[in-house]
Design an enzyme around this catalytic site. Structure first.
Site, PDB file in Angstrom:
ATOM      1  N   ALA A  55      22.298 -20.141  41.178  1.00 24.27           N
ATOM      2  CA  ALA A  55      21.956 -18.781  39.964  1.00 24.27           C
ATOM      3  C   ALA A  55      23.110 -17.803  40.224  1.00 24.27           C
ATOM      4  O   ALA A  55      23.874 -17.153  41.418  1.00 24.27           O
ATOM      5  CB  ALA A  55      21.064 -18.561  39.549  1.00 24.27           C
ATOM      6  N   ASP A  56      23.160 -17.354  39.210  1.00 29.85           N
ATOM      7  CA  ASP A  56      23.867 -15.679  39.359  1.00 29.85           C
ATOM      8  C   ASP A  56      23.392 -14.798  38.262  1.00 29.85           C
ATOM      9  O   ASP A  56      23.285 -15.034  37.440  1.00 29.85           O
ATOM     10  CB  ASP A  56      25.689 -16.085  38.907  1.00 29.85           C
ATOM     11  CG  ASP A  56      26.333 -14.666  39.278  1.00 29.85           C
ATOM     12  OD1 ASP A  56      26.562 -14.645  40.430  1.00 29.85           O
ATOM     13  OD2 ASP A  56      26.967 -14.088  38.362  1.00 29.85           O
ATOM     14  N   THR A  57      23.244 -13.774  38.634  1.00 30.75           N
ATOM     15  CA  THR A  57      22.900 -12.688  37.690  1.00 30.75           C
ATOM     16  C   THR A  57      24.342 -11.158  37.331  1.00 30.75           C
ATOM     17  O   THR A  57      24.676 -10.570  38.497  1.00 30.75           O
ATOM     18  CB  THR A  57      22.036 -11.638  37.813  1.00 30.75           C
ATOM     19  OG1 THR A  57      20.601 -13.005  38.408  1.00 30.75           O
ATOM     20  CG2 THR A  57      21.246 -10.986  37.161  1.00 30.75           C
TER      21      THR A  57
END
Length: 210
Positions: A84-86
């Site tokens: 995941a990446d935010t």
């Protein structure tokens, strides 16, 4: 792979391609316990004119693919690999993951008194293929005074955080309004992640009674 190993049911192997304790804690909150943690070291420089949502998707995808490559090199085919990446953005501007106090100060002043968007992308590589989800959340901060900024910067909570803040910490008191997914802003949208895993055949409910 002894480093980063976590306890979990031995049926299907889930690898979290992240070193983030927040993402691990969120997964465990949902009763999903990865068998291993495998952070992926990739170049996180945004491309020229890359949109924040596209950048988030690309980062999650590249992290998952890098972890899959490392596992293949170690003979670990057939794993479920989750990454995941935010990204915190104001308009088309991608805010950095702040490491310097000057960066954090700039980000917080930019976010003060206005609405920004947080994009969290999730990528899952499974025996069935590759799947992605993108969650967009709108967050509005109250006006931050000099004392707010000085105290928050002194706390060090901003270090390594996208946009210079952690909503699950002190900065949660800055939030006037949130439209979307709170867990996505923390780092992993639980609803979308759990449904993605279940849809690809991972037994997400197995840990609920373990």
């Amino acid at each position: 792979m002894s480093a980063g190993e976590t306890s979990a049911p031995p049926t299907l192997r889930l690898v979290l391609a992240s070193a983030s304790p927040r993402r691990l804690a969120l997964l465990e909150q949902a009763g999903v316990r990865p068998q291993a943690l495998l952070p992926a070291d990739i170049d996180e420089t945004p491309l020229k004119r890359e949109k924040p949502r596209d950048y988030a998707r690309r980062m999650a995808r590249e992290k998952a693919r890098k972890a899959a490559e490392l596992l293949r090199d170690a003979g670990g085919d057939g794993d479920f690999i989750l990454a995941a990446d935010t990204v915190v953005a104001v308009g088309r501007r991608i805010l950095p993951k702040t490491e310097l106090v000057e960066e954090a100060d700039w980000c917080l002043r930019l976010l003060s008194g206005r609405t920004h968007r947080v994009y969290t992308a999730v990528c899952l590589i499974s025996p069935r293929g590759e799947r992605e989800r993108l969650v967009e959340t709108r967050v509005r901060f109250r006006n931050l005074g000099r004392e707010d900024l000085a105290a928050y910067l002194a706390s060090g909570e901003w270090r390594g955080k996208a946009g210079g803040y952690a909503i699950q910490g002190v900065a949660g008191a800055f939030v006037v309004k949130l439209v979307g997914s709170y867990t996505a802003v923390v780092g992993l949208p639980l609803y979308e992640t759990v449904n993605l895993l279940a849809g690809e055949g991972y037994p997400v409910r197995a840990g609920w009674t373990a």
